[in-house]
Design an enzyme around this catalytic site. Sequence first.
Site, PDB file in Angstrom:
ATOM      1  N   SER A  25      -4.604   4.607   6.090  1.00 55.71           N
ATOM      2  CA  SER A  25      -4.484   3.191   5.729  1.00 55.71           C
ATOM      3  C   SER A  25      -4.071   3.012   4.276  1.00 55.71           C
ATOM      4  CB  SER A  25      -5.816   2.466   5.954  1.00 55.71           C
ATOM      5  OG  SER A  25      -6.173   2.524   7.313  1.00 55.71           O
TER       6      SER A  25
ATOM      7  N   GLU B 229     -18.918   4.814   0.141  1.00 57.74           N
ATOM      8  CA  GLU B 229     -18.175   4.301  -1.012  1.00 57.74           C
ATOM      9  C   GLU B 229     -18.985   4.341  -2.295  1.00 57.74           C
ATOM     10  OE1 GLU B 229     -18.586   2.629   1.864  1.00 57.74           O
ATOM     11  OE2 GLU B 229     -16.606   2.647   2.793  1.00 57.74           O
TER      12      GLU B 229
ATOM     13  N   PHE C 137     -14.419  -2.934   0.335  1.00 59.10           N
ATOM     14  CA  PHE C 137     -15.346  -1.820   0.074  1.00 59.10           C
ATOM     15  C   PHE C 137     -15.133  -1.227  -1.309  1.00 59.10           C
ATOM     16  CE2 PHE C 137     -14.086  -1.285   4.747  1.00 59.10           C
ATOM     17  CZ  PHE C 137     -14.917  -2.321   5.134  1.00 59.10           C
TER      18      PHE C 137
ATOM     19  N   ARG D 299       0.837  -1.215   0.000  1.00 56.28           N
ATOM     20  CA  ARG D 299       0.000   0.000   0.000  1.00 56.28           C
ATOM     21  C   ARG D 299       0.868   1.261   0.000  1.00 56.28           C
ATOM     22  NH1 ARG D 299      -1.950   0.551   6.251  1.00 56.28           N
ATOM     23  NH2 ARG D 299      -0.349  -0.773   7.118  1.00 56.28           N
TER      24      ARG D 299
ATOM     25  N   ARG E 238      -1.784  -4.989   3.067  1.00 56.12           N
ATOM     26  CA  ARG E 238      -1.471  -4.261   4.290  1.00 56.12           C
ATOM     27  C   ARG E 238      -0.095  -4.549   4.886  1.00 56.12           C
ATOM     28  NH1 ARG E 238      -2.214  -5.328   9.894  1.00 56.12           N
ATOM     29  NH2 ARG E 238      -2.601  -3.410  11.050  1.00 56.12           N
TER      30      ARG E 238
ATOM     31  N   ASP F 218      -7.919  -8.283  11.533  1.00 55.24           N
ATOM     32  CA  ASP F 218      -9.292  -7.785  11.370  1.00 55.24           C
ATOM     33  C   ASP F 218     -10.275  -8.893  10.988  1.00 55.24           C
ATOM     34  OD1 ASP F 218      -8.875  -5.215  12.151  1.00 55.24           O
ATOM     35  OD2 ASP F 218      -8.669  -4.398  10.130  1.00 55.24           O
TER      36      ASP F 218
ATOM     37  N   HIS G  16      -5.498  -3.711   1.626  1.00 55.80           N
ATOM     38  CA  HIS G  16      -5.927  -4.667   2.655  1.00 55.80           C
ATOM     39  C   HIS G  16      -6.663  -5.858   2.053  1.00 55.80           C
ATOM     40  CE1 HIS G  16      -4.765  -1.243   4.977  1.00 55.80           C
ATOM     41  NE2 HIS G  16      -5.130  -1.751   6.139  1.00 55.80           N
TER      42      HIS G  16
END
Lengths: 317, 280
Positions: A40, A61, A86, A13, A170, A120, A112
């Site tokens: 993020s 989104e 998302f 990322r 990530r 998560d 991610h």
Amino acid sequence: MTKYTFTDKKDTRSGFGDGLLELGRKNSNVVGLCADLTGSLKMGDFQKEFPSRFFQMGIAEANMMGVAAGMTIGGMIPFTGTFANFSTGRVYDQIRQSIAYSGKNVKICASHAGLTLGEDGATHQILEDVGMMKMLPGMTVIVPCDYNQTKAATIALGDHIGPAYLRFGRPGWPVFIAPNRPFEIGKADKMIEGKDVTIFANGHMVWQAIEAEAILAEKGISVELINLHTIKPLDVDAIIKSVSKTGCAVTCEEHQMNGGLGDSVAQTLSRFHPAPVEMVAVNDSFGESGKPTDLLKKYGLAPENIVSAVERVISRK
Amino acid sequence: MADLATLKKLTSQIRRDIVRMVHACQSGHPGGSLGCTEFFVALYFEIMKHDKDFNMDGKGEDLFFLSNGHISPVWYSTLARAGYFDTKELATFRKLNTRLQGHPATHEHLPGIRVASGSLGQGLSVAIGAARTKKLNSDNRLVFVLMGDGEQQEGQVWEAAMYAAHNKIDNLIATIDYNGQQIDGPVDEVLSLLDLKAKWKAFGWEVIECNGNDLEEVTKALKHAKSLTGKGKPVMNLMRTEMGCGVDFMVGTHKWHGIAPNDEQLADALGQLEETVGDY
């Protein structure tokens, strides 16, 4: 000994964030949109340097995808940023109608992705995104393998016209691609030359394949490793050429077996050059919380799983 | 600019086009199309600065987006009558190989269309994006968008509503076709919008109202809306219309939302709508 080494681990990322910043300096039509995940997605430097070209969209989104589509009218090149989950499943219809069917020059940048999101858990560990995106007519789908390649892919998207999906992750991950290594959208990157089996890998799984190759080399198995960073458009010629030589293939991806890289390779081979294929991928399962490397092990995406798949596929030749 | 009488004649012709197009392919959405005819005539023949030599980027032009894409017949007829393409092409509506898809699309390169619509709730977001780019390009023309009232049930509309007000998108004029009908029945029975005006106000928009089937009034309302732009708020025009307006047996019911008239019904409808500029 692997043929590739690393001294540094970096998250892919950050390759996106740094690539976007560099692209922003080169092209004043590049704009960034982010749905409340600026840190993020590593879009903070772009935001700081180009505040008038960065748009905070909030946790909305669907609206972000529509606004991005609209912003192309008049010449902007929007890069949207949110988690892969998302960026795809949540907004599939918006992407389908307002971006893909409408042929809009939007770059959907998704972080991610996959199991390596880690703690998560399954709600965020999307493993279906590549399948969803590659099914959309005209959508380019890219899954780069390390920091440098993600940066190169991001910059390459600035000159690419049409909708595209860029998937990255990530965790800190080995940086093994040289910064000046050429990157071309739609062109497979042969990383290791071999003759017994072709491994097609993308994303974090390229490094796993490099580790597997070292183990296989010690066993006397010669692996050809192809980094298939672009799943669509697929480099069909490179696939056929390599498998014509090796006679079998193993695919490796951090994605469901259904709908991903393996599917695309198998479809190509079954149509143009039938050969045994084994797939290293998540097999019809959701993920769970855990450390990235532990998850890769539990779900069968470790180097030793690739080694087994290679041995199986060679025995089927 | 044309005079009111000329524009009124045009509304009759466009209504004829709508019922003929839907009849010819035996599918499509006449009700909402008929209800929005005055709005489209006002927009394309009086309000917007636009170029029939279509350019996707539309720099220096006002832009229009149709979010409730199912009322494509009225848009197609208006575009043809405004010179974007030959009116004869209206005969191809919804037929194989047509550029006049059931719902508007850019895929077939029909001049005048800038984004696909039909899956509801998306047009306002796209319009906001286009309005954003106009500001980045220092282009002071406006962006218009039309939505349905049933469409207000989509969550994305409210994401967009919140975003536009927060970001002071004040080069945008949205209109809602407030006819109170949706495909399953009256909006109040399907899923009530309650006080729609209060909702948009609460979301930070400048809200005006008008009767959308009175050509003079809707023109005035859109001019008023233009005068409200550039003041830090997006503008919402709540436009009361009657679904099926202009054809007596189609008025005031949701039944003609998405069905085509048969031969007799077509003759009946055309008998009520004067041919003015000439049928395609």
